[in-house]
Design a protein around this motif. Sequence first.
Motif, short mmCIF file in Angstrom:
data_model
loop_
_atom_site.label_atom_id
_atom_site.label_comp_id
_atom_site.label_asym_id
_atom_site.label_seq_id
_atom_site.Cartn_x
_atom_site.Cartn_y
_atom_site.Cartn_z
N GLY A 1 -5.19 6.31 -1.44
CA GLY A 1 -4.04 5.12 -1.49
C GLY A 1 -3.84 4.19 -2.70
N GLU A 2 -2.84 3.79 -3.15
CA GLU A 2 -2.60 2.78 -4.21
C GLU A 2 -2.09 1.49 -3.78
OE1 GLU A 2 0.49 4.80 -6.88
OE2 GLU A 2 -0.85 6.38 -7.13
N LEU A 3 -2.88 0.45 -4.17
CA LEU A 3 -2.69 -1.02 -3.68
C LEU A 3 -2.10 -1.62 -4.73
CD1 LEU A 3 -3.11 -2.44 -1.16
CD2 LEU A 3 -5.66 -3.22 -2.15
N SER A 4 -0.88 -2.39 -4.51
CA SER A 4 -0.37 -3.10 -5.43
C SER A 4 -0.19 -4.44 -5.04
CB SER A 4 1.02 -2.67 -5.86
OG SER A 4 1.21 -1.59 -6.55
N LEU A 5 -0.93 -5.28 -5.99
CA LEU A 5 -0.90 -7.08 -5.49
C LEU A 5 -0.06 -7.61 -6.46
CD1 LEU A 5 -4.77 -7.09 -4.75
CD2 LEU A 5 -2.95 -6.67 -3.10
N ILE A 6 0.69 -8.68 -6.01
CA ILE A 6 1.19 -9.66 -6.85
C ILE A 6 0.36 -10.90 -6.69
CG2 ILE A 6 3.16 -11.05 -7.45
CD1 ILE A 6 3.51 -7.97 -7.80
N VAL A 7 -0.48 -11.20 -7.78
CA VAL A 7 -1.06 -12.55 -7.83
C VAL A 7 -0.62 -13.66 -8.87
CG1 VAL A 7 -3.76 -13.11 -8.25
CG2 VAL A 7 -3.21 -10.80 -7.42
N LEU B 1 0.82 -1.13 0.01
CA LEU B 1 0.10 -0.10 -0.08
C LEU B 1 0.85 1.39 0.12
CD1 LEU B 1 -2.68 1.30 0.24
CD2 LEU B 1 -2.69 1.25 2.57
N LYS B 2 0.67 2.14 -0.85
CA LYS B 2 1.34 3.43 -1.07
C LYS B 2 0.38 4.45 -0.81
CE LYS B 2 4.24 1.73 -4.65
NZ LYS B 2 4.61 1.49 -6.27
N SER C 1 -6.51 5.44 -6.49
CA SER C 1 -7.75 6.28 -6.12
C SER C 1 -8.56 5.63 -5.06
CB SER C 1 -8.34 6.59 -7.32
OG SER C 1 -7.60 7.44 -8.30
N ILE C 2 -8.02 4.80 -3.97
CA ILE C 2 -8.66 4.42 -3.08
C ILE C 2 -8.58 5.19 -1.93
CG2 ILE C 2 -9.03 2.23 -1.61
CD1 ILE C 2 -7.38 0.64 -3.51
N ASN C 3 -9.91 5.65 -1.35
CA ASN C 3 -9.76 6.69 -0.25
C ASN C 3 -8.97 6.02 0.86
OD1 ASN C 3 -10.93 7.11 2.69
ND2 ASN C 3 -12.46 8.41 1.50
N LYS C 4 -8.07 6.83 1.61
CA LYS C 4 -6.75 6.68 2.23
C LYS C 4 -7.37 5.52 3.35
CE LYS C 4 -3.27 9.11 3.20
NZ LYS C 4 -2.51 10.29 3.60
N VAL C 5 -8.38 5.93 4.14
CA VAL C 5 -8.86 5.27 5.41
C VAL C 5 -9.22 3.88 5.04
CG1 VAL C 5 -10.63 4.99 7.32
CG2 VAL C 5 -9.51 7.32 6.59
#
Length: 203
Positions: free
Chosen positions: A127-133, A120-121, A142-146
Motif C-alpha cells: 500500500g502507498e499512503l499519501s497524507l496532506i499535513v 491509500l493506494k 511499501s507498506i504491507n497491504k493489511v
Amino acid sequence: MGLFDLFSKKQKNANQSFLAEQRGQQAIVKINKSALPERLKKQLIDAGVFDIWFNDEDLAPLIAAVKDEEIIQYAAIGINEHSENVMLVCSNRNLIILKKKHSDEQVEVIDLKQVKSVILKNQLMYGELSLIVGNQSLDINSINKVPAEILADNIKKWSKIAQGEDDDFDQQLEQVKKLKELLDQGILTEEEFQAKKKQILKI
C-alpha cells in the motif's frame, strides 16, 4: 465475478487473515522482549500491531514521543520519500514517525489536527499512503497491504476527532445504540441497521 473468482478472493482473504494472525503471534513475542515500557508494549499488543521489525535502538525514541495521555491506536512499517525505513505510529493525538536510519531527526511528531487528507493506494503487494499535513504532502510506500488499510483508517478517524469533526461522537454512539435496540426488537432488518449506522458514523 465468477464462482471461481469469488472462491479465489475468499481464499486469498482467508490466507491474509491467517498470515496476519501468525505474524501477530510473532509480534507479541517480539514486543514483549523489547525494551519498551510495559504501557507501550500493552498498547502495541492491544492495537494488534504485527508489522514491527524495528530493534530496541530504533524503537527507543517512541518512549519519549508517546506522552502519558496518549494511546497507540496502530502502527506499520514503510519507506519514505528519502528511501528511509520508517515506522508510522498513530496515537489518539499524534502521528509519530520513527526513522530506522540513525540521525538527529530520528523521530518526527505530527499533531493529527494538521492532517488534512489521507489517501491509500493499493498496489499489487503493498500500500502507498499519501497524507496532506498542513501545506505539505507526506508519502509513505511499501507498506504491507493489511496493516496499511488499518493504519489509514486510524489516521482518518483520529485526525477527524482531533480536528473537532467528531465532537458529537458520543451522540453518534447513542444513536447507534438505539438503532441496535430496534434491530434486536425486529423493527429494523440487519441491512437497514447497517445502512443507518454508516449514515450516522459517516463511513
